[in-house]
Scaffold this motif. Structure first.
Motif, PDB file in Angstrom:
ATOM      1  N   GLY A 105     -31.727  17.775   2.720  1.00  0.00           N
ATOM      2  CA  GLY A 105     -33.085  18.220   3.030  1.00  0.00           C
ATOM      3  C   GLY A 105     -33.561  17.675   4.360  1.00  0.00           C
ATOM      4  N   LEU A 106     -33.217  16.412   4.617  1.00  0.00           N
ATOM      5  CA  LEU A 106     -33.639  15.797   5.883  1.00  0.00           C
ATOM      6  C   LEU A 106     -32.997  16.518   7.058  1.00  0.00           C
ATOM      7  N   GLY A 107     -31.690  16.823   6.916  1.00  0.00           N
ATOM      8  CA  GLY A 107     -30.996  17.557   7.970  1.00  0.00           C
ATOM      9  C   GLY A 107     -31.665  18.891   8.235  1.00  0.00           C
ATOM     10  N   ALA A 108     -31.954  19.618   7.147  1.00  0.00           N
ATOM     11  CA  ALA A 108     -32.589  20.929   7.284  1.00  0.00           C
ATOM     12  C   ALA A 108     -33.955  20.789   7.952  1.00  0.00           C
ATOM     13  N   PHE A 110     -28.842  24.927   8.262  1.00  0.00           N
ATOM     14  CA  PHE A 110     -27.858  24.714   7.212  1.00  0.00           C
ATOM     15  C   PHE A 110     -26.740  23.801   7.694  1.00  0.00           C
ATOM     16  N   LEU A 111     -26.342  23.982   8.955  1.00  0.00           N
ATOM     17  CA  LEU A 111     -25.286  23.141   9.515  1.00  0.00           C
ATOM     18  C   LEU A 111     -25.704  21.671   9.489  1.00  0.00           C
ATOM     19  N   LEU A 112     -26.935  21.406   9.913  1.00  0.00           N
ATOM     20  CA  LEU A 112     -27.425  20.018   9.915  1.00  0.00           C
ATOM     21  C   LEU A 112     -27.483  19.470   8.492  1.00  0.00           C
ATOM     22  N   ALA A 113     -27.983  20.301   7.563  1.00  0.00           N
ATOM     23  CA  ALA A 113     -28.064  19.868   6.165  1.00  0.00           C
ATOM     24  C   ALA A 113     -26.678  19.505   5.667  1.00  0.00           C
ATOM     25  N   ALA A 114     -25.692  20.347   5.992  1.00  0.00           N
ATOM     26  CA  ALA A 114     -24.335  20.108   5.516  1.00  0.00           C
ATOM     27  C   ALA A 114     -23.782  18.821   6.108  1.00  0.00           C
ATOM     28  N   LEU A 160     -21.338  19.337   0.217  1.00  0.00           N
ATOM     29  CA  LEU A 160     -21.696  20.645   0.771  1.00  0.00           C
ATOM     30  C   LEU A 160     -22.629  21.393  -0.183  1.00  0.00           C
ATOM     31  N   ILE A 161     -22.305  21.368  -1.488  1.00  0.00           N
ATOM     32  CA  ILE A 161     -23.163  22.080  -2.440  1.00  0.00           C
ATOM     33  C   ILE A 161     -24.512  21.365  -2.563  1.00  0.00           C
ATOM     34  N   CYS A 162     -24.487  20.022  -2.498  1.00  0.00           N
ATOM     35  CA  CYS A 162     -25.764  19.299  -2.502  1.00  0.00           C
ATOM     36  C   CYS A 162     -26.603  19.713  -1.305  1.00  0.00           C
ATOM     37  N   SER A 163     -25.928  19.947  -0.177  1.00  0.00           N
ATOM     38  CA  SER A 163     -26.694  20.339   1.011  1.00  0.00           C
ATOM     39  C   SER A 163     -27.347  21.702   0.793  1.00  0.00           C
ATOM     40  N   VAL A 164     -26.686  22.588   0.004  1.00  0.00           N
ATOM     41  CA  VAL A 164     -27.333  23.870  -0.323  1.00  0.00           C
ATOM     42  C   VAL A 164     -28.643  23.597  -1.055  1.00  0.00           C
ATOM     43  N   GLY A 175     -30.488  20.834  -0.989  1.00  0.00           N
ATOM     44  CA  GLY A 175     -31.464  20.233  -0.088  1.00  0.00           C
ATOM     45  C   GLY A 175     -32.044  21.259   0.876  1.00  0.00           C
ATOM     46  N   PHE A 176     -31.158  22.125   1.409  1.00  0.00           N
ATOM     47  CA  PHE A 176     -31.567  23.180   2.340  1.00  0.00           C
ATOM     48  C   PHE A 176     -32.585  24.102   1.671  1.00  0.00           C
ATOM     49  N   LEU A 177     -32.286  24.519   0.421  1.00  0.00           N
ATOM     50  CA  LEU A 177     -33.194  25.439  -0.257  1.00  0.00           C
ATOM     51  C   LEU A 177     -34.531  24.775  -0.555  1.00  0.00           C
TER      52      LEU A 177
END
Lengths: 320, 377
Positions: free
Chosen positions: B105-108, B129-133, B263-267, B269-271
């Protein structure tokens, strides 16, 4: 200034010490109890319930008897925490449920019960009861004689109780037959069983006693750290207490020093009076330190510093 | 005496349960859990037994908007559980989903705040999304590297990483909030640069988020069940030595699987940031990382079962806090009931895996019981 800082450190340290001593005893029996934060919450719930029952009985809170004001919340705290420990042990040992999952559920449950119950029954007057908890056990003139007595001898009785419990736990674990048997149960329950130790009994008793000690942390948090005011931040303290078990290498003696170090870092932002982003970063030091200790312990693979060999693994007698 | 007592109740493992019997046992416990919710409600506020269920359904199924919200909350829990599952199958106890999602989430948010206003929307979304990942994967891969090379205890490592992530987010919020209020408002509130598109007819609905979650879950379902990687991580979980003899590089499997987990966690956080709150604070994930562990475990790492549990848990949690608001007691009841729900589901696993034999002691026929117990052994 420095004396106030160290006194503040000792205030926080005792909470960590209660939590981690209880968790060490539980883990020595092979139960990785991730429910410790929840059990501390349940202990605090018990303290609220006991306190309110006593307040209802005496009607006027100003007439509270110092001894009863301490003993009734304490008994309820032990009862609630002990019952939660019993529930954990029943699920894990008798019903053979997964330890991580059961522990996390108990944490969720406890963290919900504490605010729920205390909102429901109210907490008026708890602050008056809490004053009994930090009555100094040494006379006032003696406490304020010099910096040493100010730092170490001017606390309420729970502070000394925590240290006594940790020392007694250390002695029992290292020097007695019961301690040896308990360690055997944690290392290899099948071997312990074969040598005639009642594994189930040891697991139950160790988990319940451990939970009671952790639960006292909840009482301490409510009555001493927050003077009877309702704060719901026990959970994160509880996780730090679990981390402290690793830091102290499953040794209650090291836990005393370890909890002091953790509290030292925890109180550091207040001492150097930093605020904002810097304070947030400084308050992360205990977590970093724990990670470093974890890595160092895994690098030097010494037998004494390893967790109990069957930690987190359930023992089912018929699988032997 | 003691031996006689032990023989009354005896427990043995069972493996011959049919699939419908398993489902029946679990369904009974779920029903009991729902009943307990009402019972507790009527204990707290007498006479509210039926009201409780009415408000519970109103808070979750009343209209499309409310129902889509339920689906979104359930989907969020589900996608985090999905993220944990590959690691759990490998017997890597990743309890750091909370921190991994938060870092995602922070990355996003960094993308949203500092890059999105200056680039076209589609590029902004890609960068976010790239940053979140990158953030979430690095949070997941650090414990994995230490686990792979030094066998460092991952349970506590990932737990500590959660709190470090919370601290970093809190520090960032303090640093970025303009008025010193230490609350970060909604980012790009006016022109919605870098926001995930949303369907106006549903209000601020989460249909798009739910579609992404369904996509991610299908990918993981196929990855776990039908790919070489899925097979390898299962072998590593079963026995590291077997994996070595099969020529599997255990270290790279551990690191690779945790990268996927991150990676899936980043999805998730991103959402949460780009598709819902458009802001961040340290309680953004709000314990879902821990609840997801329970969902993944109790769903026995089976994707459809996890979906059902996520839905039920979200239903209990959202429905009961709505009921609490209407009947008039503390909304923290939802934590209590969620905990209770899980405790009952956990107990149900006992009846699935074990069989209880109840046998009353026969006093006269001592020899016979001795023989039968020998046969049993």
């Amino acid at each position: 200034m420095f004396v106030t800082y160290i006194r503040g450190v000792i205030r926080v340290m005792i909470l960590f010490l209660f939590g981690s001593t209880g968790e060490i005893i539980t883990e020595k029996s092979g139960h990785l109890n991730m429910g410790t934060p929840g059990i501390m919450c349940m202990g605090a719930t018990g303290a609220v319930v006991g306190g309110v029952i006593y307040l209802k009985a005496i009607v006027d809170p100003t007439t509270a008897n110092g001894f009863l004001a301490i003993i009734i919340p304490m008994l309820f705290c032990l009862l609630f925490a002990g019952l939660t420990g019993l529930l954990y042990c029943f699920l894990v040992n008798t019903l053979q449920c997964n330890q991580n999952v059961t522990g996390l559920t108990i944490t969720t449950f406890g963290a919900g019960v504490f605010p729920f119950v205390s909102n429901m029954i109210g907490s008026d007057g708890l602050s008056i009861l809490s004053s009994s908890f930090y009555i100094r056990i040494f006379p006032k003139a003696f406490c304020e004689a010099n910096w040493f007595t100010q730092i170490f001898l001017s606390h309420g009785f729970l502070v000394y109780l925590a240290i006594i419990i940790a020392v007694v736990a250390l002695l029992i674990l290292k020097k007695t037959r019961v301690g040896l048997s308990l360690r055997a149960v944690g290392e290899s329950p099948a071997t312990a069983d074969a040598s005639g130790i009642d594994v189930s009994k040891y697991k139950y008793i160790a988990t319940i006693i451990g939970s009671c000690i952790s639960g006292l942390g909840g009482l301490y948090y409510l009555m001493v750290m927050n003077n009877g005011a309702l704060e719901y931040n026990i959970e994160s303290f509880g996780w730090l207490a679990v981390a402290l078990v690793i830091f102290s290498l499953w040794n209650p003696g090291i836990a005393i020093a370890g909890s002091f170090v953790f509290a030292l870092f925890y109180q550091l932002p207040k001492f150097i009076s930093s605020s904002g982003a810097a304070a947030q970063i400084i308050s992360l030091i205990p977590y970093f330190v724990t990670i470093v200790v974890l890595i160092v312990v895994s690098l030097f693979n010494k037998r004494e510093t390893q967790p109990p060999a069957s930690l987190g693994v359930n023992y089912f007698r018929e699988d032997r | 005496m003691k031996k006689d007592r032990e023989r009354i109740i005896r427990i043995s493992r069972r493996t011959n349960l049919k699939w419908w019997q398993k489902i029946l046992i679990k369904a009974i416990f779920v029903l009991v859990a729902f009943l307990m919710c009402g019972v507790i409600s009527s204990l707290v506020s007498p006479g509210s037994f039926f009201d409780f269920y009415e408000y519970m359904f109103n808070g979750t199924f009343y209209n499309t908007k409310i129902f889509v919200n339920l689906l979104w909350q359930a989907g969020l829990l589900f996608v985090i559980a999905i993220a944990l599952t590959p690691a759990f199958k490998m017997k890597f106890w990743n309890i750091g989903a909370e921190g991994q999602c938060l870092m995602g989430g922070l990355g996003a948010l960094i993308g949203l705040k500092f890059i999105a206003p200056f680039v076209p929307n589609i590029i902004a979304l890609c960068i976010e999304f790239l940053l979140a990942a990158i953030f979430a994967c690095s949070w997941a891969v650090i414990p994995a590297i230490f686990k792979a090379y030094f066998n460092t205890n991952e349970t506590l490592f990932t737990l500590m990483m959660n709190y470090i992530a919370m601290g970093i987010v809190a520090a960032c919020v303090v640093a970025w909030s303009t008025s010193g209020s230490s609350v970060l408002g909604v980012v790009n509130n006016v022109n919605h640069e870098g926001w995930l598109p949303f369907v106006e007819s549903f209000g601020n609905s989460y249909i798009f988020n739910i579609l992404i979650i369904i996509g991610a879950s299908i990918v993981i379902f196929l990855y776990l069940g039908f790919s070489q990687h899925g097979y390898e991580l299962q072998v590593v979980g079963g026995s590291r030595n077997t994996a070595k003899y099969l020529g599997i590089n255990v270290k790279s499997v551990i690191i690779r699987t945790m990268l996927l987990s991150g990676l899936i966690c980043s999805v998730a956080g991103f959402l949460m940031v780009v598709g819902a709150s458009h802001s961040i604070n340290e309680t953004l994930v709000n314990g879902r990382g821990f609840t997801a562990i329970l969902v993944s475990w109790l769903g026995e790492f089976n994707v459809p079962t996890m979906a059902i549990y996520s839905f039920l848990v979200s239903f209990v949690s959202i429905g009961s806090s709505n009921a609490a608001a209407w009947i008039g007691y503390s909304s923290t009841v939802s934590n209590v009931l969620t905990g209770l729900f899980f405790l009952l589901i956990i107990s149900s696993t006992f009846f699935v895996n074990f069989r209880v034999h109840i046998k009353l002691p026969k006093r006269k026929k001592n020899e016979e019981t001795a023989i039968s117990s020998k046969e049993g052994a």
